[in-house]
Scaffold this motif. Structure first.
Motif, PDB file in Angstrom:
ATOM      1  N   MET A   1      13.715  -3.721   2.621  1.00  0.00           N
ATOM      2  CA  MET A   1      13.334  -2.962   1.435  1.00  0.00           C
ATOM      3  C   MET A   1      12.028  -3.471   0.815  1.00  0.00           C
ATOM      4  O   MET A   1      11.360  -2.738   0.094  1.00  0.00           O
ATOM      5  N   SER A   2      11.660  -4.724   1.099  1.00  0.00           N
ATOM      6  CA  SER A   2      10.402  -5.248   0.560  1.00  0.00           C
ATOM      7  C   SER A   2       9.187  -4.558   1.167  1.00  0.00           C
ATOM      8  O   SER A   2       8.078  -4.666   0.644  1.00  0.00           O
ATOM      9  N   GLU A   3       9.398  -3.844   2.274  1.00  0.00           N
ATOM     10  CA  GLU A   3       8.310  -3.106   2.906  1.00  0.00           C
ATOM     11  C   GLU A   3       8.015  -1.794   2.188  1.00  0.00           C
ATOM     12  O   GLU A   3       7.010  -1.143   2.470  1.00  0.00           O
ATOM     13  N   ARG A   4       8.864  -1.410   1.243  1.00  0.00           N
ATOM     14  CA  ARG A   4       8.758  -0.083   0.630  1.00  0.00           C
ATOM     15  C   ARG A   4       7.405   0.132  -0.056  1.00  0.00           C
ATOM     16  O   ARG A   4       6.778   1.183   0.102  1.00  0.00           O
ATOM     17  N   ARG A   5       6.966  -0.869  -0.807  1.00  0.00           N
ATOM     18  CA  ARG A   5       5.703  -0.682  -1.524  1.00  0.00           C
ATOM     19  C   ARG A   5       4.539  -0.521  -0.544  1.00  0.00           C
ATOM     20  O   ARG A   5       3.647   0.314  -0.756  1.00  0.00           O
ATOM     21  N   GLN A   6       4.536  -1.316   0.528  1.00  0.00           N
ATOM     22  CA  GLN A   6       3.472  -1.185   1.520  1.00  0.00           C
ATOM     23  C   GLN A   6       3.487   0.203   2.143  1.00  0.00           C
ATOM     24  O   GLN A   6       2.437   0.826   2.331  1.00  0.00           O
TER      25      GLN A   6
ATOM     26  N   ASP B   1      -3.276   4.445 -14.268  1.00  0.00           N
ATOM     27  CA  ASP B   1      -3.348   2.993 -14.193  1.00  0.00           C
ATOM     28  C   ASP B   1      -1.934   2.434 -14.124  1.00  0.00           C
ATOM     29  O   ASP B   1      -1.011   2.966 -14.750  1.00  0.00           O
ATOM     30  N   ARG B   2      -1.755   1.355 -13.388  1.00  0.00           N
ATOM     31  CA  ARG B   2      -0.402   0.818 -13.188  1.00  0.00           C
ATOM     32  C   ARG B   2       0.256   0.394 -14.496  1.00  0.00           C
ATOM     33  O   ARG B   2       1.486   0.486 -14.635  1.00  0.00           O
TER      34      ARG B   2
ATOM     35  N   VAL C   1       1.479   2.435  -6.469  1.00  0.00           N
ATOM     36  CA  VAL C   1       0.361   2.403  -5.537  1.00  0.00           C
ATOM     37  C   VAL C   1      -0.706   1.473  -6.091  1.00  0.00           C
ATOM     38  O   VAL C   1      -1.084   1.568  -7.251  1.00  0.00           O
ATOM     39  N   THR C   2      -1.181   0.560  -5.273  1.00  0.00           N
ATOM     40  CA  THR C   2      -2.241  -0.345  -5.678  1.00  0.00           C
ATOM     41  C   THR C   2      -3.534   0.448  -5.840  1.00  0.00           C
ATOM     42  O   THR C   2      -3.963   1.144  -4.924  1.00  0.00           O
ATOM     43  N   LEU C   3      -4.156   0.328  -7.015  1.00  0.00           N
ATOM     44  CA  LEU C   3      -5.368   1.089  -7.297  1.00  0.00           C
ATOM     45  C   LEU C   3      -6.595   0.257  -6.916  1.00  0.00           C
ATOM     46  O   LEU C   3      -6.880  -0.762  -7.532  1.00  0.00           O
TER      47      LEU C   3
ATOM     48  N   ASP D   1      -9.073  -0.158   8.788  1.00  0.00           N
ATOM     49  CA  ASP D   1     -10.115  -0.585   7.858  1.00  0.00           C
ATOM     50  C   ASP D   1      -9.585  -0.907   6.466  1.00  0.00           C
ATOM     51  O   ASP D   1     -10.130  -1.779   5.790  1.00  0.00           O
ATOM     52  N   VAL D   2      -8.553  -0.190   6.034  1.00  0.00           N
ATOM     53  CA  VAL D   2      -8.021  -0.416   4.684  1.00  0.00           C
ATOM     54  C   VAL D   2      -6.906  -1.450   4.692  1.00  0.00           C
ATOM     55  O   VAL D   2      -6.895  -2.380   3.881  1.00  0.00           O
ATOM     56  N   PHE D   3      -5.951  -1.313   5.622  1.00  0.00           N
ATOM     57  CA  PHE D   3      -4.787  -2.205   5.630  1.00  0.00           C
ATOM     58  C   PHE D   3      -4.871  -3.309   6.679  1.00  0.00           C
ATOM     59  O   PHE D   3      -3.957  -4.121   6.798  1.00  0.00           O
ATOM     60  N   ARG D   4      -5.950  -3.326   7.450  1.00  0.00           N
ATOM     61  CA  ARG D   4      -6.236  -4.418   8.378  1.00  0.00           C
ATOM     62  C   ARG D   4      -5.218  -4.572   9.501  1.00  0.00           C
ATOM     63  O   ARG D   4      -4.986  -5.684   9.982  1.00  0.00           O
ATOM     64  N   TYR D   5      -4.607  -3.479   9.918  1.00  0.00           N
ATOM     65  CA  TYR D   5      -3.764  -3.533  11.110  1.00  0.00           C
ATOM     66  C   TYR D   5      -4.672  -3.609  12.335  1.00  0.00           C
ATOM     67  O   TYR D   5      -5.728  -2.960  12.388  1.00  0.00           O
ATOM     68  N   ALA D   6      -4.268  -4.401  13.329  1.00  0.00           N
ATOM     69  CA  ALA D   6      -5.039  -4.482  14.568  1.00  0.00           C
ATOM     70  C   ALA D   6      -4.926  -3.163  15.318  1.00  0.00           C
ATOM     71  O   ALA D   6      -3.945  -2.421  15.157  1.00  0.00           O
ATOM     72  N   PHE D   7      -5.913  -2.864  16.140  1.00  0.00           N
ATOM     73  CA  PHE D   7      -5.869  -1.610  16.895  1.00  0.00           C
ATOM     74  C   PHE D   7      -4.679  -1.586  17.861  1.00  0.00           C
ATOM     75  O   PHE D   7      -4.185  -0.514  18.199  1.00  0.00           O
TER      76      PHE D   7
END
Length: 311
Positions: free
Chosen positions: A20-25, A102-103, A122-124, A151-157
């Motif tokens: 459940m901690s993955e929910r925000r991501q 705004d949060r 959502v992170t602004l 580019d935004v979340f830095r996941y590898a290709f």
């Protein structure tokens, strides 16, 4: 609602907190991919539904639940992006991404209670700036997914590849193509404090119905776009030119004498909120270059104003 226990077993999953901690991501990824908080919430709900539909053995066989959840959510978003063009063709008037407050304002309603689960916020940052989200609309679905994830979340290709069903090299090329689109369209950033001053002056001129002052704050080739979604009245096509926009704004103010304009943060940037009798009826975002407003987006569709209704 998401069921925390494994279906059919009645036992609490020991990995539940981590899952459940993955929910925000997931909410953050899905909003940037779809530009709609409502759609993002649906995607995350469906993602968790698929997780809990699996047996305990199937869940435990997954080495990285977080990566699995992201992959599934990304694929659902990709499918939705693929059908978005057809949906937009049926949309009444212009379509604008769903604006976010705004949060600090998001979580407080008039009674001091919570208007949204803090874990779902959502992170602004610059990747939810309205101008940026509008630029994303010019990308193909695959380009958008590759760009946002890498580019935004830095996941590898290598992590993006399963989402798109393509090779890492192909995903790299998609992200490069998306990056090139942004470089062509993106204007130099203006400091937030300077933006706030321009927005404040626009608000004062709008309230005063001062056409000349409004024209002076707008770039000569400025455009203003409204989104009513066919649910409320809104101009169906963009208004172009500083004088035309200024006169339209003054006319709008004249037809709504009780309209109150409030300075608020919209998608991380200075913007305006319009209220009638204390109810938010419009959220306005701006794209500013130097001391002039280049683009205005006015969201009136009430279905896109849910996060603002308690403000």
């Amino acid at each position: 609602m998401i069921t925390p226990a494994e279906p059919g077993h009645g036992q609490t999953d020991p990995r539940q907190p981590a899952i459940m901690s993955e929910r925000r991501q997931l909410i953050n990824v899905a909003y940037r991919l779809l530009s709609s908080l409502a759609d993002a919430e649906d995607v995350v709900q469906e993602t968790y539904t698929r997780w809990y539909a699996m047996s305990r053995a199937e869940q435990e066989a997954i080495e990285s639940p977080g990566a699995w959840l992201t992959t599934v959510a990304g694929r659902i978003c990709l499918d939705l992006l693929g059908s978005a063009r057809a949906r937009r063709e049926r949309y009444v008037g212009e379509w604008i991404p769903e604006p976010l407050p705004d949060r600090a304002e998001w979580v407080s309603d008039r009674t001091g209670g919570s208007a949204a689960d803090p874990a779902d916020r959502v992170t602004l940052d610059e990747s939810v700036d309205m101008a940026f989200l509008v630029m994303l609309e010019s990308m193909t679905p695959a380009e958008r997914v590759a760009f946002i994830l890498h580019d935004v979340f830095r996941y590898a290709f290598t992590e993006v590849a399963p989402v798109l069903g393509r090779t890492p090299a192909a995903c790299r090329q998609l992200a490069y193509s998306a990056r090139r689109r942004i470089r062509v369209a993106q204007a130099p950033a203006t400091a937030t404090a300077q933006n706030a001053g321009v927005v404040r002056n626009f608000k004062l001129a709008w309230e005063a119905k001062d056409v000349e002052a409004l024209i002076g704050l707008l770039a000569p080739d400025a455009t203003a776009t409204a989104d009513g979604g066919g649910l409320v009245s809104a101009v169906l096509h963009p208004v172009e030119g500083s004088e035309q926009i200024a006169r339209y704004a003054v006319d709008l103010a004249g037809r709504a004498p009780g309209l109150a304009l409030l300075e608020r943060t919209v998608n991380g940037r200075p913007g305006l909120v319009a209220q009638l009798d204390g109810v938010t009826v419009m959220v306005v975002a701006f794209d500013i270059a130097g001391d002039r407003i280049k683009r205005i987006w006015a969201v009136r569709n009430p279905e896109k104003l849910r996060p603002w209704t308690a403000l």
